[in-house]
Scaffold this active site. Sequence first.
Site, PDB file in Angstrom:
ATOM      1  N   HIS A  25     -41.698 -22.152 -15.730  1.00 52.18           N
ATOM      2  CA  HIS A  25     -42.433 -21.181 -14.913  1.00 52.18           C
ATOM      3  C   HIS A  25     -43.136 -20.229 -15.875  1.00 52.18           C
ATOM      4  O   HIS A  25     -42.583 -19.883 -16.919  1.00 52.18           O
ATOM      5  CB  HIS A  25     -41.480 -20.421 -13.987  1.00 52.18           C
ATOM      6  N   HIS A  37     -46.810 -12.908 -11.691  1.00 50.39           N
ATOM      7  CA  HIS A  37     -46.752 -14.368 -11.687  1.00 50.39           C
ATOM      8  C   HIS A  37     -47.126 -14.914 -10.322  1.00 50.39           C
ATOM      9  O   HIS A  37     -47.152 -14.187  -9.327  1.00 50.39           O
ATOM     10  CB  HIS A  37     -45.354 -14.850 -12.103  1.00 50.39           C
ATOM     11  N   CYS A 115     -48.594 -21.933 -11.625  1.00 54.14           N
ATOM     12  CA  CYS A 115     -48.287 -20.654 -12.274  1.00 54.14           C
ATOM     13  C   CYS A 115     -48.802 -20.591 -13.716  1.00 54.14           C
ATOM     14  O   CYS A 115     -49.203 -19.531 -14.184  1.00 54.14           O
ATOM     15  CB  CYS A 115     -46.782 -20.369 -12.228  1.00 54.14           C
TER      16      CYS A 115
END
Length: 167
Positions: A25, A37, A115
């Site tokens: 991530h 994010h 992301c």
Amino acid sequence: MAPTLYDEKPEVGDLIEIFRPTYQHWAVYVGDGFIVHLAPPSEGPGSSTNSMMSVVADKAVVKKEELWDVVGNNQWKINNSLDEKYKSRPAHVIVREACAMVGEELPYCVFRGNCEHFATEMRYGKAESRQVRKAAETVALAGVAAALVVGISYFFVGSKKENKNKE
């Protein structure tokens, strides 16, 4: 607190890579212990990137959360490795633009808008995902390997059939 892979403190504008069990991530460090994010909208604070829900979602929300809440028990590191390829935008621009997007719902696609794409877009002004590129290269190599196996098998099976026909 979850440990970093390196004993570094992030600086404003740094990209943060968080190592989940099945994927990485990505986030942008905006200072004072916070990150911005891209995460699935259905999950609450701190759990927003702990599941694979992000893989099947078609929308995601830009969130500002504490780094430690998002990291959880996972390892993480500062990863500005694309600095070798692109010039980083000024830190104040990265933070201003990332924070201005907080709360926005964006289209989400693992291959074109995940992301990592979001984080690299904020830092460099260019959306790129090495994670997706590596996965595509792996799939392509697997396809080539499979084709070679089929070709080699056909060659040997075909040769045996020809030899039997000659006998």
